[in-house]
Scaffold this motif. Structure first.
Motif, PDB file in Angstrom:
ATOM      1  N   UNK A 194       0.830  -1.207   0.000  1.00 38.24           N
ATOM      2  CA  UNK A 194       0.000   0.000   0.000  1.00 38.24           C
ATOM      3  C   UNK A 194       0.862   1.254   0.000  1.00 38.24           C
ATOM      4  N   UNK A 195       1.932   1.251   0.780  1.00 38.90           N
ATOM      5  CA  UNK A 195       2.830   2.398   0.826  1.00 38.90           C
ATOM      6  C   UNK A 195       3.503   2.605  -0.523  1.00 38.90           C
ATOM      7  N   UNK A 196       3.984   1.527  -1.131  1.00 38.14           N
ATOM      8  CA  UNK A 196       4.614   1.635  -2.447  1.00 38.14           C
ATOM      9  C   UNK A 196       3.647   2.195  -3.476  1.00 38.14           C
ATOM     10  N   UNK A 197       2.411   1.683  -3.469  1.00 42.51           N
ATOM     11  CA  UNK A 197       1.404   2.163  -4.421  1.00 42.51           C
ATOM     12  C   UNK A 197       1.119   3.650  -4.208  1.00 42.51           C
ATOM     13  N   UNK A 198       1.015   4.070  -2.950  1.00 41.73           N
ATOM     14  CA  UNK A 198       0.781   5.476  -2.635  1.00 41.73           C
ATOM     15  C   UNK A 198       1.936   6.335  -3.135  1.00 41.73           C
ATOM     16  N   UNK A 199       3.152   5.914  -2.860  1.00 36.35           N
ATOM     17  CA  UNK A 199       4.312   6.699  -3.275  1.00 36.35           C
ATOM     18  C   UNK A 199       4.420   6.803  -4.786  1.00 36.35           C
ATOM     19  N   UNK A 200       4.085   5.742  -5.487  1.00 30.45           N
ATOM     20  CA  UNK A 200       4.179   5.744  -6.942  1.00 30.45           C
ATOM     21  C   UNK A 200       3.059   6.568  -7.566  1.00 30.45           C
ATOM     22  N   UNK A 201       1.848   6.436  -7.059  1.00 27.88           N
ATOM     23  CA  UNK A 201       0.686   7.025  -7.724  1.00 27.88           C
ATOM     24  C   UNK A 201       0.230   8.367  -7.185  1.00 27.88           C
ATOM     25  N   UNK A 202       0.449   8.644  -5.919  1.00 31.26           N
ATOM     26  CA  UNK A 202      -0.191   9.798  -5.295  1.00 31.26           C
ATOM     27  C   UNK A 202       0.759  10.816  -4.679  1.00 31.26           C
ATOM     28  N   UNK A 203       2.045  10.631  -4.818  1.00 26.49           N
ATOM     29  CA  UNK A 203       2.981  11.496  -4.132  1.00 26.49           C
ATOM     30  C   UNK A 203       3.946  12.130  -5.105  1.00 26.49           C
ATOM     31  N   UNK A 204       4.182  13.413  -4.911  1.00 27.35           N
ATOM     32  CA  UNK A 204       5.194  14.113  -5.698  1.00 27.35           C
ATOM     33  C   UNK A 204       6.479  14.148  -4.869  1.00 27.35           C
ATOM     34  N   UNK A 205       7.559  13.643  -5.450  1.00 27.28           N
ATOM     35  CA  UNK A 205       8.821  13.545  -4.731  1.00 27.28           C
ATOM     36  C   UNK A 205       9.908  14.256  -5.509  1.00 27.28           C
ATOM     37  N   UNK A 206      10.670  15.074  -4.803  1.00 24.79           N
ATOM     38  CA  UNK A 206      11.860  15.681  -5.403  1.00 24.79           C
ATOM     39  C   UNK A 206      13.004  15.599  -4.400  1.00 24.79           C
ATOM     40  N   UNK A 207      14.210  15.544  -4.925  1.00 21.26           N
ATOM     41  CA  UNK A 207      15.403  15.499  -4.086  1.00 21.26           C
ATOM     42  C   UNK A 207      16.335  16.587  -4.585  1.00 21.26           C
ATOM     43  N   UNK A 208      16.824  17.400  -3.656  1.00 17.64           N
ATOM     44  CA  UNK A 208      17.767  18.453  -4.010  1.00 17.64           C
ATOM     45  C   UNK A 208      19.034  18.306  -3.186  1.00 17.64           C
ATOM     46  N   UNK A 209      20.111  18.932  -3.659  1.00 19.65           N
ATOM     47  CA  UNK A 209      21.329  18.966  -2.855  1.00 19.65           C
ATOM     48  C   UNK A 209      21.275  20.185  -1.939  1.00 19.65           C
ATOM     49  N   UNK A 210      22.337  20.427  -1.193  1.00 25.08           N
ATOM     50  CA  UNK A 210      22.328  21.490  -0.191  1.00 25.08           C
ATOM     51  C   UNK A 210      22.230  22.891  -0.793  1.00 25.08           C
ATOM     52  N   UNK A 211      22.569  23.054  -2.059  1.00 24.45           N
ATOM     53  CA  UNK A 211      22.441  24.380  -2.679  1.00 24.45           C
ATOM     54  C   UNK A 211      21.159  24.521  -3.504  1.00 24.45           C
TER      55      UNK A 211
ATOM     56  N   UNK B  44      20.045  22.455  -6.032  1.00 24.31           N
ATOM     57  CA  UNK B  44      20.013  21.845  -7.361  1.00 24.31           C
ATOM     58  C   UNK B  44      19.165  20.585  -7.305  1.00 24.31           C
ATOM     59  N   UNK B  45      18.286  20.428  -8.286  1.00 27.73           N
ATOM     60  CA  UNK B  45      17.385  19.279  -8.318  1.00 27.73           C
ATOM     61  C   UNK B  45      18.160  18.054  -8.791  1.00 27.73           C
ATOM     62  N   UNK B  46      18.161  17.013  -7.969  1.00 27.95           N
ATOM     63  CA  UNK B  46      18.852  15.768  -8.296  1.00 27.95           C
ATOM     64  C   UNK B  46      17.894  14.702  -8.806  1.00 27.95           C
ATOM     65  N   UNK B  47      16.624  14.771  -8.376  1.00 31.91           N
ATOM     66  CA  UNK B  47      15.639  13.761  -8.765  1.00 31.91           C
ATOM     67  C   UNK B  47      14.241  14.341  -8.630  1.00 31.91           C
TER      68      UNK B  47
END
Length: 57
Positions: A16-33, A35-38
């Protein structure tokens, strides 16, 4: 038997958590300055910009 039931419930929760993360969640990863990494596809779709153009090379 209780151990099997507990393991089945745990697996369902993880699925259920995997499905939620894939379908319903917007995820971004940035570095300390900042810059968008993912970004996942949900963000890309939301702002209508392809992932390669968002992620800092």
């Amino acid at each position: 038997m209780k151990l099997v039931q507990k393991e089945v419930r745990k697996q369902r929760s993880e699925d259920n958590l995997k499905e939620f993360l894939i379908n319903d969640t917007s995820i971004s990863v940035t570095d300390v300055i900042g810059s968008v990494l993912y970004v996942n596809n949900n963000i890309s779709d939301l702002i209508e910009i392809p992932n390669p153009r968002i992620v800092h090379s």
